[in-house]
Structure formats: structure tokens, C-alpha cells
Scaffold this motif. Structure first.
Motif, PDB file in Angstrom:
ATOM      1  N   LEU A   8       1.268 -72.278 -84.331  1.00 56.46           N
ATOM      2  CA  LEU A   8       1.935 -73.009 -83.252  1.00 56.46           C
ATOM      3  C   LEU A   8       2.306 -74.400 -83.756  1.00 56.46           C
ATOM      4  CD1 LEU A   8      -0.321 -72.125 -80.163  1.00 56.46           C
ATOM      5  CD2 LEU A   8       1.947 -71.234 -80.666  1.00 56.46           C
ATOM      6  N   PRO A   9       3.414 -74.956 -83.257  1.00 53.45           N
ATOM      7  CA  PRO A   9       3.795 -76.307 -83.688  1.00 53.45           C
ATOM      8  C   PRO A   9       2.788 -77.337 -83.175  1.00 53.45           C
ATOM      9  CG  PRO A   9       5.292 -75.472 -81.995  1.00 53.45           C
ATOM     10  CD  PRO A   9       4.389 -74.347 -82.352  1.00 53.45           C
ATOM     11  N   PRO A  10       2.686 -78.495 -83.872  1.00 53.19           N
ATOM     12  CA  PRO A  10       1.667 -79.499 -83.505  1.00 53.19           C
ATOM     13  C   PRO A  10       1.742 -79.965 -82.056  1.00 53.19           C
ATOM     14  CG  PRO A  10       2.675 -80.035 -85.605  1.00 53.19           C
ATOM     15  CD  PRO A  10       3.433 -78.882 -85.067  1.00 53.19           C
ATOM     16  N   HIS A  11       2.965 -80.104 -81.503  1.00 53.81           N
ATOM     17  CA  HIS A  11       3.040 -80.627 -80.127  1.00 53.81           C
ATOM     18  C   HIS A  11       2.436 -79.651 -79.118  1.00 53.81           C
ATOM     19  CE1 HIS A  11       6.853 -78.348 -80.425  1.00 53.81           C
ATOM     20  NE2 HIS A  11       6.726 -78.172 -79.134  1.00 53.81           N
ATOM     21  N   ILE A  12       2.522 -78.351 -79.412  1.00 57.10           N
ATOM     22  CA  ILE A  12       1.911 -77.352 -78.512  1.00 57.10           C
ATOM     23  C   ILE A  12       0.382 -77.442 -78.621  1.00 57.10           C
ATOM     24  CG2 ILE A  12       1.666 -74.865 -78.046  1.00 57.10           C
ATOM     25  CD1 ILE A  12       4.394 -75.708 -77.305  1.00 57.10           C
ATOM     26  N   CYS A  13      -0.115 -77.614 -79.856  1.00 61.26           N
ATOM     27  CA  CYS A  13      -1.574 -77.731 -80.062  1.00 61.26           C
ATOM     28  C   CYS A  13      -2.113 -78.965 -79.335  1.00 61.26           C
ATOM     29  CB  CYS A  13      -1.894 -77.825 -81.559  1.00 61.26           C
ATOM     30  SG  CYS A  13      -1.452 -76.342 -82.479  1.00 61.26           S
ATOM     31  N   LEU A  14      -1.367 -80.075 -79.438  1.00 65.84           N
ATOM     32  CA  LEU A  14      -1.803 -81.304 -78.765  1.00 65.84           C
ATOM     33  C   LEU A  14      -1.773 -81.133 -77.246  1.00 65.84           C
ATOM     34  CD1 LEU A  14      -0.123 -84.091 -80.931  1.00 65.84           C
ATOM     35  CD2 LEU A  14      -2.574 -83.692 -80.617  1.00 65.84           C
ATOM     36  N   ALA A  15      -0.700 -80.493 -76.761  1.00 67.75           N
ATOM     37  CA  ALA A  15      -0.608 -80.249 -75.312  1.00 67.75           C
ATOM     38  C   ALA A  15      -1.766 -79.359 -74.859  1.00 67.75           C
ATOM     39  CB  ALA A  15       0.733 -79.590 -74.988  1.00 67.75           C
ATOM     40  N   GLY A  16      -2.128 -78.368 -75.701  1.00 67.88           N
ATOM     41  CA  GLY A  16      -3.259 -77.480 -75.382  1.00 67.88           C
ATOM     42  C   GLY A  16      -4.547 -78.267 -75.233  1.00 67.88           C
ATOM     43  N   TYR A  17      -4.770 -79.205 -76.166  1.00 67.19           N
ATOM     44  CA  TYR A  17      -5.979 -80.040 -76.084  1.00 67.19           C
ATOM     45  C   TYR A  17      -5.941 -80.914 -74.829  1.00 67.19           C
ATOM     46  CZ  TYR A  17      -8.480 -79.081 -80.406  1.00 67.19           C
ATOM     47  OH  TYR A  17      -9.245 -78.489 -81.367  1.00 67.19           O
ATOM     48  N   GLY A  18      -4.757 -81.458 -74.516  1.00 64.49           N
ATOM     49  CA  GLY A  18      -4.617 -82.312 -73.342  1.00 64.49           C
ATOM     50  C   GLY A  18      -4.937 -81.556 -72.061  1.00 64.49           C
ATOM     51  N   ILE A  19      -4.353 -80.359 -71.912  1.00 67.78           N
ATOM     52  CA  ILE A  19      -4.583 -79.566 -70.690  1.00 67.78           C
ATOM     53  C   ILE A  19      -6.040 -79.108 -70.633  1.00 67.78           C
ATOM     54  CG2 ILE A  19      -3.908 -77.469 -69.444  1.00 67.78           C
ATOM     55  CD1 ILE A  19      -1.120 -77.784 -70.761  1.00 67.78           C
ATOM     56  N   THR A  20      -6.589 -78.725 -71.784  1.00 67.12           N
ATOM     57  CA  THR A  20      -7.998 -78.306 -71.814  1.00 67.12           C
ATOM     58  C   THR A  20      -8.910 -79.452 -71.383  1.00 67.12           C
ATOM     59  OG1 THR A  20      -7.621 -76.655 -73.513  1.00 67.12           O
ATOM     60  CG2 THR A  20      -9.851 -77.495 -73.347  1.00 67.12           C
ATOM     61  N   GLY A  21      -8.577 -80.664 -71.836  1.00 68.36           N
ATOM     62  CA  GLY A  21      -9.357 -81.834 -71.428  1.00 68.36           C
ATOM     63  C   GLY A  21      -9.333 -82.008 -69.916  1.00 68.36           C
ATOM     64  N   GLY A  22      -8.154 -81.878 -69.330  1.00 65.25           N
ATOM     65  CA  GLY A  22      -8.006 -82.033 -67.883  1.00 65.25           C
ATOM     66  C   GLY A  22      -8.761 -80.956 -67.113  1.00 65.25           C
ATOM     67  N   VAL A  23      -8.596 -79.695 -67.552  1.00 72.58           N
ATOM     68  CA  VAL A  23      -9.270 -78.582 -66.856  1.00 72.58           C
ATOM     69  C   VAL A  23     -10.787 -78.699 -67.015  1.00 72.58           C
ATOM     70  CG1 VAL A  23      -9.488 -76.059 -66.735  1.00 72.58           C
ATOM     71  CG2 VAL A  23      -7.265 -77.070 -67.136  1.00 72.58           C
ATOM     72  N   SER A  24     -11.243 -79.127 -68.207  1.00 77.58           N
ATOM     73  CA  SER A  24     -12.690 -79.294 -68.431  1.00 77.58           C
ATOM     74  C   SER A  24     -13.237 -80.367 -67.491  1.00 77.58           C
ATOM     75  CB  SER A  24     -12.978 -79.715 -69.874  1.00 77.58           C
ATOM     76  OG  SER A  24     -12.542 -78.730 -70.751  1.00 77.58           O
ATOM     77  N   TRP A  25     -12.490 -81.464 -67.376  1.00 74.55           N
ATOM     78  CA  TRP A  25     -12.926 -82.547 -66.479  1.00 74.55           C
ATOM     79  C   TRP A  25     -13.040 -82.014 -65.052  1.00 74.55           C
ATOM     80  CZ3 TRP A  25      -9.878 -84.452 -62.403  1.00 74.55           C
ATOM     81  CH2 TRP A  25     -10.444 -85.535 -61.705  1.00 74.55           C
ATOM     82  N   TYR A  26     -12.043 -81.270 -64.595  1.00 73.66           N
ATOM     83  CA  TYR A  26     -12.059 -80.732 -63.229  1.00 73.66           C
ATOM     84  C   TYR A  26     -13.251 -79.785 -63.031  1.00 73.66           C
ATOM     85  CZ  TYR A  26     -10.604 -78.303 -59.017  1.00 73.66           C
ATOM     86  OH  TYR A  26     -10.579 -77.770 -57.757  1.00 73.66           O
ATOM     87  N   CYS A  27     -13.474 -78.914 -64.026  1.00 74.86           N
ATOM     88  CA  CYS A  27     -14.580 -77.947 -63.920  1.00 74.86           C
ATOM     89  C   CYS A  27     -15.931 -78.672 -63.919  1.00 74.86           C
ATOM     90  CB  CYS A  27     -14.526 -76.946 -65.074  1.00 74.86           C
ATOM     91  SG  CYS A  27     -13.176 -75.789 -64.937  1.00 74.86           S
ATOM     92  N   LEU A  28     -16.068 -79.686 -64.779  1.00 77.77           N
ATOM     93  CA  LEU A  28     -17.339 -80.425 -64.826  1.00 77.77           C
ATOM     94  C   LEU A  28     -17.580 -81.188 -63.523  1.00 77.77           C
ATOM     95  CD1 LEU A  28     -17.277 -81.716 -68.518  1.00 77.77           C
ATOM     96  CD2 LEU A  28     -18.715 -79.920 -67.563  1.00 77.77           C
ATOM     97  N   ARG A  29     -16.514 -81.655 -62.918  1.00 83.35           N
ATOM     98  CA  ARG A  29     -16.651 -82.328 -61.627  1.00 83.35           C
ATOM     99  C   ARG A  29     -17.128 -81.334 -60.556  1.00 83.35           C
ATOM    100  NH1 ARG A  29     -12.026 -85.338 -58.146  1.00 83.35           N
ATOM    101  NH2 ARG A  29     -11.644 -83.186 -57.624  1.00 83.35           N
ATOM    102  N   GLN A  30     -16.559 -80.115 -60.604  1.00 83.19           N
ATOM    103  CA  GLN A  30     -16.991 -79.081 -59.653  1.00 83.19           C
ATOM    104  C   GLN A  30     -18.451 -78.704 -59.900  1.00 83.19           C
ATOM    105  OE1 GLN A  30     -14.262 -79.499 -57.588  1.00 83.19           O
ATOM    106  NE2 GLN A  30     -14.554 -77.362 -57.120  1.00 83.19           N
ATOM    107  N   ILE A  31     -18.819 -78.639 -61.191  1.00 87.83           N
ATOM    108  CA  ILE A  31     -20.207 -78.291 -61.554  1.00 87.83           C
ATOM    109  C   ILE A  31     -21.157 -79.396 -61.083  1.00 87.83           C
ATOM    110  CG2 ILE A  31     -21.777 -78.037 -63.542  1.00 87.83           C
ATOM    111  CD1 ILE A  31     -19.386 -76.620 -64.978  1.00 87.83           C
ATOM    112  N   ASN A  32     -20.714 -80.635 -61.196  1.00 85.76           N
ATOM    113  CA  ASN A  32     -21.530 -81.780 -60.775  1.00 85.76           C
ATOM    114  C   ASN A  32     -21.836 -81.732 -59.273  1.00 85.76           C
ATOM    115  OD1 ASN A  32     -22.881 -84.071 -61.646  1.00 85.76           O
ATOM    116  ND2 ASN A  32     -21.258 -85.423 -60.899  1.00 85.76           N
ATOM    117  N   ARG A  33     -20.950 -81.106 -58.512  1.00 88.81           N
ATOM    118  CA  ARG A  33     -21.150 -80.989 -57.069  1.00 88.81           C
ATOM    119  C   ARG A  33     -22.075 -79.825 -56.717  1.00 88.81           C
ATOM    120  NH1 ARG A  33     -14.864 -81.797 -55.233  1.00 88.81           N
ATOM    121  NH2 ARG A  33     -14.777 -84.047 -55.607  1.00 88.81           N
TER     122      ARG A  33
END
Lengths: 212, 157
Positions: A8-33
Motif C-alpha cells: 500500500l502507498p505510504p499515505h494509506i498506511c499513515l491514514a490507517g494508523y490515524g483512523i486506528t488511533g481514533g477508533v482505539s481512543w473511542y474504544c478505550l473511552r467506552q472501556i473506561n466507562r
């Protein structure tokens, strides 16, 4: 269904990391509750072990062989814990067995992790059915297991088809990817049955594990 | 006048493509050193009819050679001995979104001396089954240990 490094081109890999970061944050917030974090982490940890090792077990489906992904099952059982569990499992698969890659870890987490959250929300619908709940639990368990895998396969195919390197024969590669969707259909049925069996077993021996 | 026609005919014949007159053929042969690669999936099955793209060290952006593996996942190529192509040749094998990329050190059109005859293209594929089982077991024990840690009774804290 793990995309390796360099595909995959680098910009897709970076976007993947960005979205994963966001989804992880959301999931951890749900877990914290969650009021039962201490009780749910061991469950998530054990299923991460199952996810981690499942990629090493090959099931022959002529003319090829498949390995179980189990993301739908993880979503149905773990809920929001499934995404970080899959992310950790993918990291160890990439580091130890070179399944996937470090540059594509974020993209692979989105492909396999986000359908598990969809599977969780689908499986939760069983609470709506007061009558015949056992039957609906089985149907939804199958739907979560199979649907999650199909969703992952669809995302995998779309990402690869839209990012085929011009250095290779685009038509040949596109045809090969589309043909591989057939074997993912068989795999989806297998994962659906596996999830159904596991959920039915847990419901009989330890139903509190399925409480969200 | 006849001489003029003769020269015109000669000119016409000379202008025709050379291949139109290639009635004969010749085959030359020489000994050379080729590099053979074998591409397999991680379950051991060969990557039959997979696409192969080779990049020379002098230009890693443009494919030096493209091809397809045979039914056994094999592909053979002869790297050129040009001094500017001394270094790592990148080999990409791909099929249906699966595949691998590897680098082969080449000098003077041959593998460098310290590379053994058979090399594994991917770091993970040279593990034996026993090694993989041990690695998987250690990984599983790590997760089980995490589970045990968080499920310990409060009195044990």
C-alpha cells in the motif's frame, strides 16, 4: 487477509494508523466507562491469545487453505474490548510470524477490528427479543461471525483493488482478488458456524460471559 | 533506362524491413548464472502464476523485469553484470493481495559470496514448525499470564 508491507502507498498506511488511533481512543473511552473492567480484561486477554494463534492453524478448503480470523466472535463476546485486542494480536502476528506488516498494522487493524465492533452491535440486538431468544441468539451469532468476516473481506478487496501498483498487471491482480472473495465466502460460513457453536456453548456453561 | 530501373529496385528492396527476408535463423548459447526464486504461501503451497516484478539497484522505481511464476511458484532470472547494478535486487511476488518483497545481494551478475545457495525470502518463513510452536506457546503464555494477573483475587494484591 493481512496486508503485508510494501503493498500500500505510504499515505494509506499513515491514514490507517490515524483512523486506528481514533477508533482505539473511542474504544478505550467506552472501556473506561465499563464497571467491570477488572473482570473483562482476562476474557479479552484469553481471546487475544486465540486470535493470535488462529492465524497459524490452516484449514484446507480446496483448492486453497484458510486460517480463521475470529474477529466476529471477538466482537460478539468482547464488545469494545475487541478492537484493542485485535490490534495487539495483529502486532504480535506481524512481529513474530510476519503475518501482515508494521507499516500496514493500522490498515489491518481497521480491516479486521472495525467489523468486530459492527458484530458486537449486531449481536447485542438479541436483547430486543424476549420470546425465542435462544433461536435469535444463534442466528445473530452466525450473522456476527460470518458478516464480520465478509465485511473485512470487502474492505480488504476494495483497499487492494484501488491501490494496485502500476508496476504489475492491474487486470490480472484485480481478477485474482475478486476470485479470492469466493474462498472468503466459504470462510465466512465456517466462522459463522464456529461463532454460533462457541456462543451456544458459553450460553449453556457460563452465560454471564456474554453479558455486555 | 534499364540501369535506372535496376537501381530503383535495389533501393526499394533495401527499404523493406529486414525481417521480411529472414529465412534463416541462428541460436547462440552461453553459460550464465541465473537466480531462481520459489514463492510459497505460509502454509507451504506454491504461489502458482503469481506476478513477479524485479527492480535493479540502479533504478528502484522502474521494474527491470516482469514475469509470472510457474505452477510450482518458481521464477528464474539472470541479473545483468553492469557495475551500476551491483547491490540489492528487489524481488516482489504478488497474487490476490498476498505476497512478499525480498532483496537479493548481487555483484557482477552473481549472488554475493557470503550468501548461501538456498535463502529464505522472508524472515518468518525460515522458522521450523517446532520453532513456530514454541513462539506461539510463549505468545499464548504471555496473554494467559495477563489474564491471570487481572483475575487474581483482591486478597492476593
Amino acid at each position: 487477509m493481512h496486508i503485508p508491507d510494501g503493498f500500500l502507498p505510504p499515505h494509506i498506511c499513515l491514514a490507517g494508523y490515524g483512523i486506528t488511533g481514533g477508533v482505539s481512543w473511542y474504544c478505550l473511552r467506552q472501556i473506561n466507562r465499563d464497571r467491570h473492567v477488572q473482570a473483562n480484561i482476562p476474557k479479552a486477554s484469553l481471546l487475544t491469545a486465540a486470535f493470535f494463534v488462529a492465524s497459524l492453524i490452516h484449514i484446507p478448503v480446496p483448492p486453497t487453505s484458510i486460517h480463521l480470523i475470529l474477529n466476529g466472535m471477538m466482537g460478539a463476546v468482547l464488545g469494545y474490548y475487541a478492537f484493542p485486542a485485535i490490534l495487539i494480536g495483529l502486532f504480535f502476528q506481524a512481529v513474530m510470524f510476519q503475518h501482515g506488516g508494521m507499516s500496514t498494522l493500522g490498515v489491518n487493524a481497521i480491516i479486521l477490528g472495525s467489523p468486530s465492533i459492527a458484530a458486537y452491535h449486531l449481536f447485542r440486538q438479541r436483547d430486543r427479543f424476549r420470546s425465542n431468544q435462544q433461536l435469535f441468539t444463534k442466528i445473530l451469532a452466525f450473522g456476527a461471525g460470518a458478516g464480520s468476516l465478509l465485511l473485512s473481506a470487502g474492505m480488504f478487496a476494495v483497499l487492494l483493488i484501488t491501490n494496485i501498483s502500476p508496476d504489475i498487471d492491474v487486470n490480472t491482480e484485480r481478477t485474482a482478488i475478486l476470485l479470492s472473495l469466493g474462498s472468503y465466502g466459504i470462510q465466512a460460513a465456517i466462522e459463522g458456524v464456529f461463532t454460533l457453536m462457541l456462543i451456544s456453548f458459553l450460553e449453556k456453561v457460563k452465560p454471564e460471559l456474554l453479558k455486555s | 533506362m534499364n540501369r535506372c530501373y535496376f537501381f530503383l529496385s535495389l533501393l526499394f528492396l533495401a527499404a523493406l524491413p529486414e525481417t521480411a527476408f529472414a529465412h534463416g535463423a541462428s541460436i547462440q548459447y552461453r553459460e550464465t548464472s541465473a537466480i531462481a526464486i520459489t514463492a510459497n504461501y505460509d502454509d507451504g503451497k506454491p504461489m502458482a502464476n503469481a506476478q513477479v516484478v524485479i527492480y535493479a539497484p540502479s533504478d528502484r522505481a522502474t521494474p527491470w523485469l516482469k514475469g509470472t511464476t510457474d505452477e510450482g511458484g518458481n521464477f528464474t532470472f539472470v541479473p545483468d553484470s553492469d557495475p551500476k547494478n551491483v547491490g540489492n535486487w528487489d524481488i516482489k511476488v504478488r497474487q490476490a493481495g498476498h505476497g512478499d518483497i525480498t532483496s537479493i545481494p548481487v555483484t557482477g551478475g552473481k549472488l554475493v559470496a557470503d550468501v548461501s545457495e538456498t535463502n529464505s525470502s522472508s524472515v518468518g518463513s525460515d522458522y521450523t514448525t517446532a520453532q513456530k510452536v514454541v513462539m506461539a506457546a510463549t505468545g499464548i503464555w504471555g496473554f494467559v499470564g495477563t489474564a491471570l494477573f487481572f483475575s487474581r483475587s483482591k486478597s492476593a494484591k
